[in-house]
Design an enzyme around this catalytic site. Structure first.
Site, PDB file in Angstrom:
ATOM      1  N   HIS A 187       0.793  -1.233   0.000  1.00 43.12           N
ATOM      2  CA  HIS A 187       0.000   0.000   0.000  1.00 43.12           C
ATOM      3  C   HIS A 187       0.822   1.279   0.000  1.00 43.12           C
ATOM      4  O   HIS A 187       0.256   2.369   0.112  1.00 43.12           O
ATOM      5  CB  HIS A 187      -0.923   0.050   1.221  1.00 43.12           C
ATOM      6  CG  HIS A 187      -1.958  -1.032   1.240  1.00 43.12           C
ATOM      7  ND1 HIS A 187      -3.245  -0.834   0.792  1.00 43.12           N
ATOM      8  CD2 HIS A 187      -1.886  -2.317   1.631  1.00 43.12           C
ATOM      9  CE1 HIS A 187      -3.923  -1.956   0.938  1.00 43.12           C
ATOM     10  NE2 HIS A 187      -3.123  -2.879   1.441  1.00 43.12           N
ATOM     11  N   LYS A 240      -8.466  13.970   5.286  1.00 41.86           N
ATOM     12  CA  LYS A 240      -7.650  12.753   5.246  1.00 41.86           C
ATOM     13  C   LYS A 240      -6.609  12.906   6.327  1.00 41.86           C
ATOM     14  O   LYS A 240      -6.523  13.975   6.941  1.00 41.86           O
ATOM     15  CB  LYS A 240      -6.999  12.557   3.878  1.00 41.86           C
ATOM     16  CG  LYS A 240      -6.279  13.782   3.319  1.00 41.86           C
ATOM     17  CD  LYS A 240      -5.716  13.512   1.930  1.00 41.86           C
ATOM     18  CE  LYS A 240      -6.687  13.816   0.804  1.00 41.86           C
ATOM     19  NZ  LYS A 240      -6.771  12.776  -0.201  1.00 41.86           N
ATOM     20  N   ARG A 241      -5.821  11.858   6.596  1.00 40.15           N
ATOM     21  CA  ARG A 241      -4.751  12.004   7.568  1.00 40.15           C
ATOM     22  C   ARG A 241      -3.864  13.193   7.180  1.00 40.15           C
ATOM     23  O   ARG A 241      -3.654  13.467   5.991  1.00 40.15           O
ATOM     24  CB  ARG A 241      -3.918  10.717   7.623  1.00 40.15           C
ATOM     25  CG  ARG A 241      -4.616   9.606   8.363  1.00 40.15           C
ATOM     26  CD  ARG A 241      -4.855   9.965   9.802  1.00 40.15           C
ATOM     27  NE  ARG A 241      -3.628   9.931  10.553  1.00 40.15           N
ATOM     28  CZ  ARG A 241      -3.374   9.090  11.560  1.00 40.15           C
ATOM     29  NH1 ARG A 241      -4.300   8.232  11.944  1.00 40.15           N
ATOM     30  NH2 ARG A 241      -2.231   9.113  12.195  1.00 40.15           N
ATOM     31  N   LYS A 244       0.725  14.448   1.640  1.00 39.11           N
ATOM     32  CA  LYS A 244      -0.634  14.736   1.156  1.00 39.11           C
ATOM     33  C   LYS A 244      -0.844  16.228   0.926  1.00 39.11           C
ATOM     34  O   LYS A 244      -1.852  16.652   0.363  1.00 39.11           O
ATOM     35  CB  LYS A 244      -1.671  14.204   2.143  1.00 39.11           C
ATOM     36  CG  LYS A 244      -1.671  12.676   2.268  1.00 39.11           C
ATOM     37  CD  LYS A 244      -2.674  12.195   3.306  1.00 39.11           C
ATOM     38  CE  LYS A 244      -2.559  10.719   3.633  1.00 39.11           C
ATOM     39  NZ  LYS A 244      -3.234   9.821   2.669  1.00 39.11           N
ATOM     40  N   THR A 265      -8.571   6.633  -1.537  1.00 40.43           N
ATOM     41  CA  THR A 265      -9.906   6.073  -1.743  1.00 40.43           C
ATOM     42  C   THR A 265     -10.971   7.136  -1.501  1.00 40.43           C
ATOM     43  O   THR A 265     -12.095   7.008  -1.996  1.00 40.43           O
ATOM     44  CB  THR A 265     -10.156   4.867  -0.823  1.00 40.43           C
ATOM     45  OG1 THR A 265      -9.655   5.175   0.481  1.00 40.43           O
ATOM     46  CG2 THR A 265      -9.465   3.631  -1.341  1.00 40.43           C
ATOM     47  N   LYS A 301     -14.771   8.268  -3.168  1.00 43.42           N
ATOM     48  CA  LYS A 301     -15.982   8.567  -2.388  1.00 43.42           C
ATOM     49  C   LYS A 301     -16.554   9.926  -2.783  1.00 43.42           C
ATOM     50  O   LYS A 301     -17.777  10.079  -2.945  1.00 43.42           O
ATOM     51  CB  LYS A 301     -15.657   8.550  -0.886  1.00 43.42           C
ATOM     52  CG  LYS A 301     -15.298   7.168  -0.371  1.00 43.42           C
ATOM     53  CD  LYS A 301     -14.672   7.181   1.022  1.00 43.42           C
ATOM     54  CE  LYS A 301     -13.994   5.831   1.282  1.00 43.42           C
ATOM     55  NZ  LYS A 301     -13.009   5.859   2.378  1.00 43.42           N
TER      56      LYS A 301
HETATM   57  C1  OX2 Z   1      -2.901   3.740   2.466  1.00 49.09           C
HETATM   58  C2  OX2 Z   1      -2.300   4.508   1.307  1.00 49.09           C
HETATM   59  O1  OX2 Z   1      -1.570   5.611   1.785  1.00 49.09           O
HETATM   60  C3  OX2 Z   1      -3.432   5.000   0.394  1.00 49.09           C
HETATM   61  O2  OX2 Z   1      -2.906   5.631  -0.742  1.00 49.09           O
HETATM   62  C4  OX2 Z   1      -4.298   3.823  -0.038  1.00 49.09           C
HETATM   63  O3  OX2 Z   1      -5.426   4.284  -0.729  1.00 49.09           O
HETATM   64  C5  OX2 Z   1      -4.750   3.030   1.166  1.00 49.09           C
HETATM   65  O4  OX2 Z   1      -3.639   2.629   1.943  1.00 49.09           O
HETATM   66  C6  OX2 Z   1      -5.522   1.777   0.770  1.00 49.09           C
HETATM   67  O5  OX2 Z   1      -4.813   1.044  -0.170  1.00 49.09           O
HETATM   68  N1  OX2 Z   1      -0.890   2.797   5.266  1.00 49.09           N
HETATM   69  N2  OX2 Z   1      -1.939   3.381   4.747  1.00 49.09           N
HETATM   70  C7  OX2 Z   1      -1.898   3.253   3.422  1.00 49.09           C
HETATM   71  O6  OX2 Z   1      -0.801   2.586   3.122  1.00 49.09           O
HETATM   72  C8  OX2 Z   1      -0.197   2.295   4.294  1.00 49.09           C
HETATM   73  C9  OX2 Z   1       1.049   1.543   4.455  1.00 49.09           C
END
Ligand code: OX2
Length: 859
Positions: free
Chosen positions: A382, A584-585, A590, A701, A705
């Site tokens: 991820h 978002k975080r 970001k 994601t 949404k």
């Molecule tokens: C997140 C990613 O940062 C994000 O881009 C992605 O959409 C989400 O995972 C689901 O795939 N921790 N959080 C993420 O990656 C990690 C490691």
């Protein structure tokens, strides 16, 4: 099916079989029954909380009946099962979702209207009752929410699948904003108990830590069955959460483990009178599942975290193996019966644990065992961000899990031999792909490499990301294994929660437009393309716009609530105020800092116009009404992210109080962003920001949404933005900024060449430095400025700022002068967002990675 109940007794069992409630009468009976007996309350003291509990228990009764049938059906048919291992499940609230997904026997699109009516007659308002539920916030952000969407889709598609995770006593902290700063407070979500969990005290798995490997027989080697003499033992207790599918009676299971002490205790200590210490160590067991680590995309490397990981992997594998063994199949058939999906590297210890079980306990030959292991696991990556990649110092690792470290060495040994055979004498390659990193101050276990070596498939989460991992962090593994091992499954979201639940009016409008009042399109999102026909229809546009305006009013209410009851948003002008949202975080990559710099730029420009004699009407023409809305948590130890939050709040304070600009610009930071707030915030956006430095956001994601709810995007060419653009068309998205292939060079330039700040940004930074937003402490935000001016601008804010600002001006123009065109873009975007349903993801995983098929309920 085996049972301990003698045949002659079964009649009574069958006669009293509990039935699902199917109508209002049935629901009311259950509801009052639970109020009076389960909760021991009555009509005299049943408040909203009790009504929430009782409604949940009643709905849960139905789900449990379906859950039982689902599990029996699967046991009887014995298909291949999927186990989704995720350290995070960011579920949010369960009740509304259960009402929407379960049908309670009616032919209604949902049973929700029925329960709503019942509650009304019983003296309650469903909306108020729903608000009593605390979020199950057992995750940080996108990764945990993805897991939640995936288990919804797996149930909806009748895939025999279980989720496995941890039942943290404390979820992600609650965020308070005090004097503009983030303050963390504990989220004890279980304060009032939890009607959605079923405590399985009968399922307790012992898990061992520390100790040593006994090879005193002098015979065995690390490759043969070995004795791990553990030093500490705790128990994993199962808690089950029903996961209902939409328009199906399939109810899958999410099993979360809680740690508790064993009943053994240290008699030596006890007898010597040291009673307290003999109990203390045992009590510490509970700390394993006390807290979720509050880091997103960051690896902190703490021992307790590794302990959590092993605890969870060991318990889950034990459970999976127990189930497999019941079928008396040979071990070689494990991969035909079981697919285990690793959600990032957090569960990679499961790979090692399975090898240990097969070799040490089941006495399989090492190589036979290993081929079973690798055929069973698959790994989803991820992130490409270095600071997020998990690595464990071998000292720490070997102390906690001595036998597992040996096994990792052996896995690595055989793997490196394979590499050596293919690429003889390429010692550089060997050290680059080794699971053990040699060069850092202490040797470390590279968990991502272990996950790749231990899996048959590795996937990224969006096309760009999946290409990037092959070219960057896993490049050498493509060389070793070939590219077939690497694949892509672009992320998705469940339209049940993110469209129907969050935005019921839009779902209804779409249903009408598609001539699908029962909203079957929620199971087949590509059907939305039909909407395109309505994109130019003025009546439809009007209805569409009205839904958005009402959603914006709801968000205005939420903002008012979080602002001590003071309205920031001007409700009279809500239709022509552009809601520009970034939730978002909080993370430098970001780039919330770029967003707030953009806001400052706009504010300064407005002030300048006024100063130079423009009227407010002239200013409004250039800079029309806008509300800049932020939300998100920072990791507690992430200094820069916390400073960004403070800057946003400081800017808000100045801008919102500036009478001169009237109400043309408002800045809002919504505290404690979470799933239930997202359900209000996302449907209210006109524009949302997904502006990460190209190549850093694996997928994202929330971008999906927002678009699914009719919002447009301003974004960089990053993550899933790329595919969203392809699906909805580039006329319907505002893209800007440098591309990922240029990032390296741009960073190099910042390091080694003299680069100028663009004037727009220079002006903004100057105003911050001069204390416009922190008069008491003009230096407060210096670290943010230094990171751009003196520390190489790693996230390339200065490279993208001009095009960001210019694109924002284009956004204003379209929104304020071509509103019909804007609405048309919004409709067309929704029409083409079907690809991003998590149902599509689950189909792809099922077919190309897990090789599993649905098990449909008999109708
Ligand atoms: C997140 C990613 O940062 C994000 O881009 C992605 O959409 C989400 O995972 C689901 O795939 N921790 N959080 C993420 O990656 C990690 C490691």
């Amino acid at each position: 099916i085996d049972t301990i109940i003698p045949l002659k007794s079964r009649n009574i069992w069958n006669k009293h079989q509990v039935k699902k409630f199917e109508d209002k009468e049935g629901f009311e009976g259950r509801f009052i029954g639970h109020v009076e007996t389960t909760l021991a309350r009555s009509l005299y003291n049943c408040d909203d909380l009790a009504a929430y509990e009782s409604t949940s228990l009643s709905v849960r009764d139905n789900l449990i009946i379906d859950w039982n049938n689902t599990q029996q059906r699967i046991t009887a048919r014995d298909p291949k099962r999927v186990y989704y291992l995720s350290l995070e499940f960011l579920m949010g609230r369960a009740l509304d979702n259960a009402l929407i997904n379960s049908q309670a026997g009616s032919d209604e699109p949902t049973s929700r209207p029925m329960v709503e009516k019942s509650l009304d007659e019983l003296g309650f308002n469903l909306e108020d009752v729903l608000k009593k539920e605390p979020d199950a916030a057992l995750g940080n952000g996108g990764l945990g929410r993805l897991a939640a969407c995936f288990i919804d889709s797996m149930a909806t598609q009748n895939i025999p699948a279980w989720g496995y995770g941890l039942r943290y006593e404390y979820g992600i902290f609650a965020q308070k904003i005090i004097d503009g700063y983030q303050v963390e407070t504990p989220d004890y979500w279980l304060n009032f108990g939890n009607p959605w969990e079923i405590e399985r005290n009968e399922i307790q798995v012992p898990v061992t830590f520390y100790g040593y490997v006994d090879r005193s027989d002098g015979e065995s080697t690390t490759l043969s069955p070995s004795d791990w003499i553990g030093g500490e033992r705790v128990l994993a207790v199962a808690y089950d959460f029903p996961v209902p599918g939409y328009k199906t009676s399939t109810v899958n299971n999410l099993r979360l483990w809680k740690a508790k002490p064993t009943t053994e205790f240290d008699f030596a200590k006890f007898n010597s009178g040291d009673y307290k210490n003999s109990v203390d160590a045992q009590q510490r067991a509970e700390s394993i599942t006390a807290c979720l680590y509050p880091n997103d995309n960051f690896n902190q490397g703490k021992e307790l975290r590794l302990k959590q990981q092993y605890f969870w992997c060991a318990a889950s594998l034990h459970d999976i193996i127990r189930r497999f063994k019941k079928t008396s199949r040979p071990w070689s058939e494990l991969p035909d019966q079981v697919a285990i999906q690793l959600n990032d590297t957090h569960p990679t210890l499961a790979v090692v644990e399975l090898q240990r079980v097969l070799v040490d306990l089941e006495k399989l030959d090492w190589h036979k065992a290993w081929s079973i292991v690798t055929a069973t696991f698959s790994y989803a990556n991820h992130t490409v961000m270095q600071e997020a990649l998990e690595k464990w110092p071998i000292g720490l690792f070997g102390h906690l899990l001595p036998r597992h470290l040996e096994i990792i060495y052996d896995i690595n040994w055989f793997f490196l031999q394979e590499v050596e055979k293919k690429f003889p004498k390429d010692f550089d390659l060997l050290s680059r792909v080794s699971i053990i990193e040699e060069c850092s101050p202490e040797r470390q276990v590279r968990m991502a490499y272990l996950a790749i070596v231990g899996s048959h498939k590795v996937n990224g989460v969006a096309e760009l990301h999946s290409e990037l991992i092959k070219k960057t962090i896993f490049k050498d593994f493509v060389k070793v294994y070939g590219s077939q091992k690497f694949t892509n499954v672009t992320n998705g979201i469940t339209p049940r929660r993110w469209l129907k639940q969050a935005n019921p009016k839009l779902a209804e409008l779409i249903g009408k437009a598609l001539n699908d009042p029962k909203q079957n399109f929620l199971l087949d999102m590509p059907k939305l393309t039909e909407l395109a026909k309505k994109a130019d229809d003025p009546e439809f546009q009007k209805a569409w716009d009205l839904v958005k305006a009402n959603n914006k009013l709801q968000l205005a209410d939420l903002i008012k609530d979080t602002n001590n009851g003071v309205d920031i948003i001007d409700r009279e002008h809500i239709k022509d105020t552009l809601f520009d949202i970034q939730v978002k975080r909080i993370h430098e990559y970001k780039r919330q800092q770029m967003n707030i710099f953009g806001v400052i730029y706009r504010y300064l420009a407005m002030k300048k116009m006024l100063k130079e004699g423009s009227t407010i009407e002239e200013v409004a023409k250039k800079y029309p009404r806008k509300a800049s809305i932020f939300g998100g948590k920072s990791a507690p130890g992430y200094y820069m992210a916390k400073l960004i939050i403070k800057l946003i709040n400081s800017v808000a304070e100045i801008v919102n109080d500036d009478a001169e600009i009237v109400d043309l610009l408002k800045v809002v930071f919504i505290p404690d962003y979470n799933v239930s707030k997202a359900e209000i915030i996302i449907p209210a956006s006109d524009l949302s920001e997904h502006i990460s430095t190209a190549g850093t956001e694996a997928s994202g994601t929330s971008n999906m949404k927002f678009v699914m709810n009719g919002g447009l995007i301003i974004g960089t060419v990053d993550g899933a933005n790329v595919e969203i653009t392809r699906e909805i068309g580039e006329d319907n998205i505002f893209l800007f900024g440098n591309l990922s292939e240029h990032v390296e060079e741009l960073r190099y330039n910042h390091q080694y060449k003299k680069t100028e700040l663009p004037p727009e940004l220079a002006q903004v930074l100057k105003s911050i430095e001069s204390g416009v937003f922190s008069p008491e402490n003009p230096n407060e935000f210096k670290p943010l400025i230094d990171s751009i001016k003196s520390h190489g601008d790693y996230y390339l804010v200065s490279d993208d700022f001009e095009s960001y600002v210019a694109t924002q001006e284009l956004v204003d123009e379209v929104y304020h002068t071509q509103k019909n065109d804007w609405i048309k873009k919004s409709i067309l975007s929704v029409a083409n967002i079907g690809f991003f349903s998590s149902d599509r993801c689950i189909e792809e995983y099922s077919e190309t990675i897990w090789n599993v098929e649905p098990v449909k309920p008999e109708t």
